[in-house]
Design a protein around this motif. Structure first.
Motif, PDB file in Angstrom:
ATOM      1  N   GLU A 293       0.832  -1.199   0.000  1.00 29.76           N
ATOM      2  CA  GLU A 293       0.000   0.000   0.000  1.00 29.76           C
ATOM      3  C   GLU A 293       0.866   1.249   0.000  1.00 29.76           C
ATOM      4  N   LEU A 294       1.902   1.246   0.821  1.00 29.98           N
ATOM      5  CA  LEU A 294       2.771   2.418   0.942  1.00 29.98           C
ATOM      6  C   LEU A 294       3.469   2.716  -0.378  1.00 29.98           C
ATOM      7  N   ARG A 295       4.051   1.686  -0.980  1.00 36.59           N
ATOM      8  CA  ARG A 295       4.774   1.914  -2.234  1.00 36.59           C
ATOM      9  C   ARG A 295       3.820   2.346  -3.354  1.00 36.59           C
ATOM     10  N   ALA A 296       2.644   1.744  -3.399  1.00 34.13           N
ATOM     11  CA  ALA A 296       1.677   2.109  -4.431  1.00 34.13           C
ATOM     12  C   ALA A 296       1.174   3.533  -4.231  1.00 34.13           C
ATOM     13  N   ALA A 297       0.939   3.909  -2.977  1.00 28.06           N
ATOM     14  CA  ALA A 297       0.434   5.260  -2.712  1.00 28.06           C
ATOM     15  C   ALA A 297       1.481   6.310  -3.077  1.00 28.06           C
ATOM     16  N   PHE A 298       2.732   6.065  -2.716  1.00 25.98           N
ATOM     17  CA  PHE A 298       3.784   7.055  -2.986  1.00 25.98           C
ATOM     18  C   PHE A 298       3.963   7.281  -4.485  1.00 25.98           C
ATOM     19  N   ARG A 299       3.659   6.260  -5.283  1.00 26.05           N
ATOM     20  CA  ARG A 299       3.802   6.363  -6.737  1.00 26.05           C
ATOM     21  C   ARG A 299       2.528   6.838  -7.426  1.00 26.05           C
ATOM     22  N   ASP A 300       1.504   7.108  -6.673  1.00 25.69           N
ATOM     23  CA  ASP A 300       0.180   7.341  -7.254  1.00 25.69           C
ATOM     24  C   ASP A 300       0.048   8.782  -7.758  1.00 25.69           C
ATOM     25  N   LEU A 301       0.700   9.048  -8.862  1.00 29.12           N
ATOM     26  CA  LEU A 301       0.614  10.376  -9.470  1.00 29.12           C
ATOM     27  C   LEU A 301      -0.534  10.417 -10.485  1.00 29.12           C
ATOM     28  N   GLY A 302      -1.084  11.612 -10.668  1.00 31.37           N
ATOM     29  CA  GLY A 302      -2.269  11.758 -11.512  1.00 31.37           C
ATOM     30  C   GLY A 302      -2.058  11.351 -12.945  1.00 31.37           C
ATOM     31  N   GLY A 303      -0.822  11.478 -13.455  1.00 27.32           N
ATOM     32  CA  GLY A 303      -0.549  11.122 -14.840  1.00 27.32           C
ATOM     33  C   GLY A 303      -0.604   9.640 -15.112  1.00 27.32           C
ATOM     34  N   HIS A 304      -0.792   8.827 -14.049  1.00 24.06           N
ATOM     35  CA  HIS A 304      -0.958   7.386 -14.227  1.00 24.06           C
ATOM     36  C   HIS A 304      -2.296   6.905 -13.683  1.00 24.06           C
ATOM     37  N   ASP A 305      -3.200   7.840 -13.391  1.00 21.27           N
ATOM     38  CA  ASP A 305      -4.548   7.504 -12.936  1.00 21.27           C
ATOM     39  C   ASP A 305      -5.496   7.737 -14.104  1.00 21.27           C
ATOM     40  N   ILE A 306      -5.924   6.646 -14.728  1.00 19.48           N
ATOM     41  CA  ILE A 306      -6.747   6.746 -15.928  1.00 19.48           C
ATOM     42  C   ILE A 306      -8.001   7.587 -15.678  1.00 19.48           C
ATOM     43  N   GLY A 307      -8.644   7.387 -14.538  1.00 20.05           N
ATOM     44  CA  GLY A 307      -9.861   8.136 -14.251  1.00 20.05           C
ATOM     45  C   GLY A 307      -9.611   9.624 -14.141  1.00 20.05           C
ATOM     46  N   LYS A 308      -8.526  10.005 -13.459  1.00 24.45           N
ATOM     47  CA  LYS A 308      -8.198  11.437 -13.323  1.00 24.45           C
ATOM     48  C   LYS A 308      -7.861  12.042 -14.681  1.00 24.45           C
ATOM     49  N   LEU A 309      -7.209  11.285 -15.529  1.00 19.15           N
ATOM     50  CA  LEU A 309      -6.856  11.796 -16.857  1.00 19.15           C
ATOM     51  C   LEU A 309      -8.109  12.013 -17.701  1.00 19.15           C
ATOM     52  N   VAL A 310      -9.030  11.073 -17.661  1.00 15.45           N
ATOM     53  CA  VAL A 310     -10.275  11.241 -18.420  1.00 15.45           C
ATOM     54  C   VAL A 310     -11.019  12.480 -17.934  1.00 15.45           C
ATOM     55  N   GLU A 311     -11.057  12.691 -16.623  1.00 14.41           N
ATOM     56  CA  GLU A 311     -11.698  13.890 -16.080  1.00 14.41           C
ATOM     57  C   GLU A 311     -11.028  15.152 -16.609  1.00 14.41           C
ATOM     58  N   ALA A 312      -9.708  15.151 -16.651  1.00 11.51           N
ATOM     59  CA  ALA A 312      -8.987  16.332 -17.122  1.00 11.51           C
ATOM     60  C   ALA A 312      -9.262  16.594 -18.595  1.00 11.51           C
ATOM     61  N   TYR A 313      -9.210  15.530 -19.396  1.00  6.11           N
ATOM     62  CA  TYR A 313      -9.480  15.711 -20.827  1.00  6.11           C
ATOM     63  C   TYR A 313     -10.888  16.286 -21.041  1.00  6.11           C
ATOM     64  N   ARG A 314     -11.830  15.876 -20.218  1.00  9.43           N
ATOM     65  CA  ARG A 314     -13.199  16.338 -20.397  1.00  9.43           C
ATOM     66  C   ARG A 314     -13.454  17.696 -19.746  1.00  9.43           C
ATOM     67  N   ALA A 315     -12.478  18.208 -19.008  1.00 11.30           N
ATOM     68  CA  ALA A 315     -12.607  19.539 -18.411  1.00 11.30           C
ATOM     69  C   ALA A 315     -12.074  20.639 -19.334  1.00 11.30           C
ATOM     70  N   VAL A 316     -11.523  20.249 -20.461  1.00  7.90           N
ATOM     71  CA  VAL A 316     -10.946  21.232 -21.385  1.00  7.90           C
ATOM     72  C   VAL A 316     -12.048  22.114 -21.965  1.00  7.90           C
ATOM     73  N   GLN A 317     -11.835  23.405 -21.879  1.00  8.41           N
ATOM     74  CA  GLN A 317     -12.715  24.360 -22.554  1.00  8.41           C
ATOM     75  C   GLN A 317     -12.154  24.607 -23.949  1.00  8.41           C
ATOM     76  N   HIS A 318     -12.979  25.158 -24.827  1.00  8.91           N
ATOM     77  CA  HIS A 318     -12.551  25.256 -26.223  1.00  8.91           C
ATOM     78  C   HIS A 318     -12.624  26.688 -26.758  1.00  8.91           C
ATOM     79  N   ASP A 319     -12.579  27.644 -25.830  1.00  8.90           N
ATOM     80  CA  ASP A 319     -12.554  29.040 -26.260  1.00  8.90           C
ATOM     81  C   ASP A 319     -11.136  29.587 -26.287  1.00  8.90           C
ATOM     82  N   ARG A 320     -10.159  28.768 -25.905  1.00 12.00           N
ATOM     83  CA  ARG A 320      -8.755  29.160 -25.912  1.00 12.00           C
ATOM     84  C   ARG A 320      -7.922  27.885 -25.858  1.00 12.00           C
ATOM     85  N   PRO A 321      -6.649  27.960 -26.174  1.00 11.25           N
ATOM     86  CA  PRO A 321      -5.825  26.748 -26.082  1.00 11.25           C
ATOM     87  C   PRO A 321      -5.682  26.297 -24.636  1.00 11.25           C
ATOM     88  N   THR A 322      -5.400  25.020 -24.467  1.00  7.14           N
ATOM     89  CA  THR A 322      -5.304  24.429 -23.134  1.00  7.14           C
ATOM     90  C   THR A 322      -4.015  23.645 -23.003  1.00  7.14           C
TER      91      THR A 322
END
Length: 770
Positions: A293-322
């Protein structure tokens, strides 16, 4: 300052993905990307002994970002530029989507196989943008977006506009080309542009110290971009909510990059000892976690969390570059993860076999597809259907006339002839002019584009008022509309050639040929060289005008005097180099260059022009098809000695008057040859020796064996650019040209200083004659 804002919302998003299935696909993508590199280095025969290479660690940090994007978010109309070192990930995904045949997985960096970095023109599977030159791939989608909008605003039929996405490593943000592109005012209006930064905090040699995310984010925001951050995964965020969780967040937030990377390498006991520091609350939290648990938690960055990435991609607005900053681990899930020297590291055979067990793959059958009817297989099939894109066939560009009919009289420089060319083109070939788009980095007026701008207008994303339209002393009218045909950029040569490359790729990317022409001060061709060359490699076809050039711009001094650019022109693949001396020659060669754009067998062109006015009568009054054919083949004889010549004088560009003066001084002893393209003559010489497929007859036209004589070559540039002509009919040769930095002065003094004046030419000829 006011200006219209254009929203570019994409088509409807895909259905919410099943995260468990996505994570299973992610594991397979990681395995395949690692296996592609492993096979190239550990399995395939290496006949030369030279390291094949590949980037298992850099690929691993991108796996989550790309899995979430391709299998959940992309639509057919979207186009993606992939980080160069993540090419194995792209090929793994294309294989799972049925876009790459299985044998190619064993061909990374083999001749005729998968290229080292994504290549639009050389890879066997779909690649939207060629990458490999750091920073250029990141900016390409910006210029691709502008090119696509240009087509739309001019009502050229093209496929639907999608998002233009760049996946780049954080070290690429060190590149000046990145910030030059971001700073251009037009970019802030491109809502279809999305950058995803793989923030793994490692470069080629080291862990990057003190990466200032806040400063980088502030720079993007100041340029008008939306900034999103995916820093922590859901496992860590859940721990942050527990007692001691805020201490854990603070500890990781404040931890230097080097320490974080070092702790990734720590075993559980060492991690328990070093992570809490002096925080009792954090010590209690850590103490309550199992080792895994400890080793997995310490490595748990958002760029490897599929769910967090999908949320970010869907939070993009399209009135300016992102831009999305996604925190990742270089070498994620591999035994080399986090190591400061893992950039080029390769897994051993044992490590590879153990990785297969961890990921549920078989190292003995590394390319096994998903099982029939499996959730992963069904997701891949569904993604393939969504992403299926019907590529438009190339449209035949309009036929370019061989001539425009202008009589070139009096004193005229090639730069002046270039400016007048567009006026004639609009009248004589409007269907060709309609597809011409000119680009300059704030040098339009000083490169004689003023007349063209007044006729065609300035292109912009939205209409802007010209506040000087009623000023009678303003000669160039700066009317900006979506229908303009000139694009004015800031003083950034890399932006110029980046946009030229994408405008020049619309024929193959969107099925609509354009005729892009960019102007640049010739001394700055060297500054733009690498991205310009890369644009040609990536399939862009355009014309680059370097003007003014050489030391002929005498009063400007050494700071603005180009020397080596003729050699650059000769050596650049996929491009023809021209340096005409006279207005008629410029007209013919520029039309020829236009006729070679926007076609599968086409190529780019580079012109080196001058502001030196030359008496056009020196060229004679021959406007025949025969003369034009010689001009387009690389050169033509201006004078022939009545009998056998004692010397041959060969010149190119602005120095032709000096060459003719020298011929007058030598009496009826010299043949005089005017070179229009040293590049084409060099190709002809190689072809005559059996290298390359190029007509060689021009060599006999210019240098017939029965007229061979010692030769003096002259140009306003590095002398070696014409020195190869000694090999046409082996003769003694003295190459004259510019070999040192110049200084300000009038033309006569400067030419004498650089020994390209008539007197020096005569002296060189007499020395050859003994």
């Amino acid at each position: 300052m006011s200006g219209s804002q254009t929203t570019s919302a994409p088509s409807q998003p895909r259905a919410a993905p099943d995260l468990e299935t996505l994570e299973a696909v992610q594991r397979r993508v990681l395995w395949l990307a690692t296996a592609i590199v492993h096979h190239a280095n550990r399995v395939r025969e290496n006949r030369s002994g030279v390291k094949v290479g590949g980037h298992q660690a850099s690929s691993a940090s991108m796996v989550s970002l790309m899995t979430a994007l391709w299998f959940s978010e992309l639509r057919a109309e979207d186009r993606v530029s992939v980080k160069p070192h993540a090419s194995p990930v792209l090929h793994a995904i294309n294989y799972l989507l049925g876009r790459l045949e299985r044998p190619y997985l064993e061909s990374l960096r083999a001749f005729g196989g998968l290229q080292s970095y994504p290549s639009r023109t050389k890879d066997p599977d779909p690649v939207d943008y060629s990458t490999g030159s750091v920073g250029i791939g990141a900016t390409a989608p910006i210029w691709g977006a502008m090119a696509r909008r240009y087509l739309e605003h001019h009502r050229f039929d093209a496929p639907p506009r999608g998002r233009e996405i760049a996946l780049l490593g954080d070290a690429e943000l060190d590149e000046g080309a990145v910030w030059e592109a971001i700073a251009d005012p037009w970019v802030a209006r491109l809502g279809e542009v999305l950058w995803v930064v793989d923030l793994n905090r490692q470069s080629l040699d080291r862990v990057v110290p003190d990466i200032a995310f806040g400063r980088l984010a502030g720079m993007f925001e100041a340029a008008g971009w939306q900034v999103l951050t995916v820093k922590y995964g859901r496992r860590l965020e859940a721990l942050f909510e527990q007692a001691g969780g805020e201490d854990l967040r603070r500890r990781i937030d404040e931890m230097p990059n080097e320490e974080y990377q070092r702790l990734l390498r720590a075993d559980p006991a060492e991690l328990r000892e070093r992570l809490p520091g002096r925080s009792a609350g954090l010590g209690t939290l850590v103490g309550g976690l199992e080792d895994d648990e400890l080793r997995a938690a310490f490595r748990d960055l958002g760029g490897h969390d599929i769910g967090k990435l999908v949320e970010a991609y869907r939070a993009v607005q399209h009135d300016r570059p992102t831009v999305i900053f996604a925190y990742t681990i270089k070498g994620w899930s591999l035994p080399i993860e986090g190591h400061p020297e893992n950039h080029s590291a390769l897994l051993t055979v044992d490590q590879f076999s153990e990785l297969g067990k961890q990921l549920g793959a078989d190292s003995g059958d590394p390319w096994a597809p998903f099982g029939p009817g499996s959730p992963e297989g069904e997701l891949a099939a569904a993604a393939a259907t969504v992403l299926a894109r019907e590529e438009p066939g190339p449209r035949r560009p309009p036929e370019v006339p061989p001539a425009l009919g202008r009589k070139h009289r009096g004193q005229e420089s090639t730069q002046q002839a270039f400016g007048r060319f567009f006026v004639d083109l609009v009248h004589e070939a409007p269907e060709v002019a309609e597809r011409v788009v000119t680009v300059s980095p704030d040098v339009a007026s000083s490169t004689n584009l003023g007349g063209w701008i007044n006729k065609s207008g300035i292109w912009s994303v939205g209409e802007r008022r010209d506040w000087f339209a009623d000023d009678t002393q303003t000669l160039v009218h700066w009317h900006e509309t979506p229908g303009g045909r000139h694009i004015e950029l800031g003083i950034a040569e890399t932006n110029l050639v980046g946009l030229l490359g994408e405008l020049g790729a619309t024929w193959s990317r969107h099925g609509q040929p354009l005729f892009p022409i960019g102007t640049i001060y010739d001394p700055f061709v060297g500054r733009a060289l690498e991205p310009w060359s890369f644009g040609i490699y990536a399939g862009g076809q355009s014309i680059l005008i370097g003007t003014p050039s050489g030391v002929s711009l005498a009063p400007e001094g050494g700071a603005h005097q180009s020397i080596v650019t003729p050699s650059i022109g000769i050596g650049q693949p996929g491009c023809t180099f021209w340096e005409p001396a006279f207005g008629q020659d410029l007209e013919w060669t520029l039309l020829q260059a236009l006729s070679r754009l926007g076609r599968p067998d086409g190529e780019s062109a580079y012109f080196r022009l001058s502001t030196r006015p030359i008496d056009q009568t020196l060229a004679g009054d021959d406007h025949s098809d025969e003369r034009r054919a010689l001009v387009l083949a690389g050169g033509y004889p201006m004078r022939r000695a009545k009998g056998s010549p004692k010397v041959t004088l060969v010149g190119m560009g602005a120095v032709m008057p000096e060459l003719l003066q020298a011929a007058d001084a030598l009496g009826d002893a010299a043949d005089v040859i005017c070179v229009t393209s040293a590049d084409l003559l060099h190709r002809a010489l190689r072809a005559r020796a059996g290298f390359g497929d190029h007509p060689a007859e021009i060599l006999d036209e210019l240098f017939p064996a029965d007229r061979s004589a010692p030769m003096v070559t002259v140009l306003d540039g590095a002398p070696e650019a014409l020195a190869f002509l000694a090999a046409v009919e082996p003769v003694p040769l003295t190459p004259l040209g510019v070999t040192r930095f110049g200084q300000s002065g009038d033309l006569e003094d400067v030419y004498r200083h650089h020994e390209i004046d008539a007197e020096t030419i005569v002296g060189a000829a007499l020395d050859l004659l003994g």
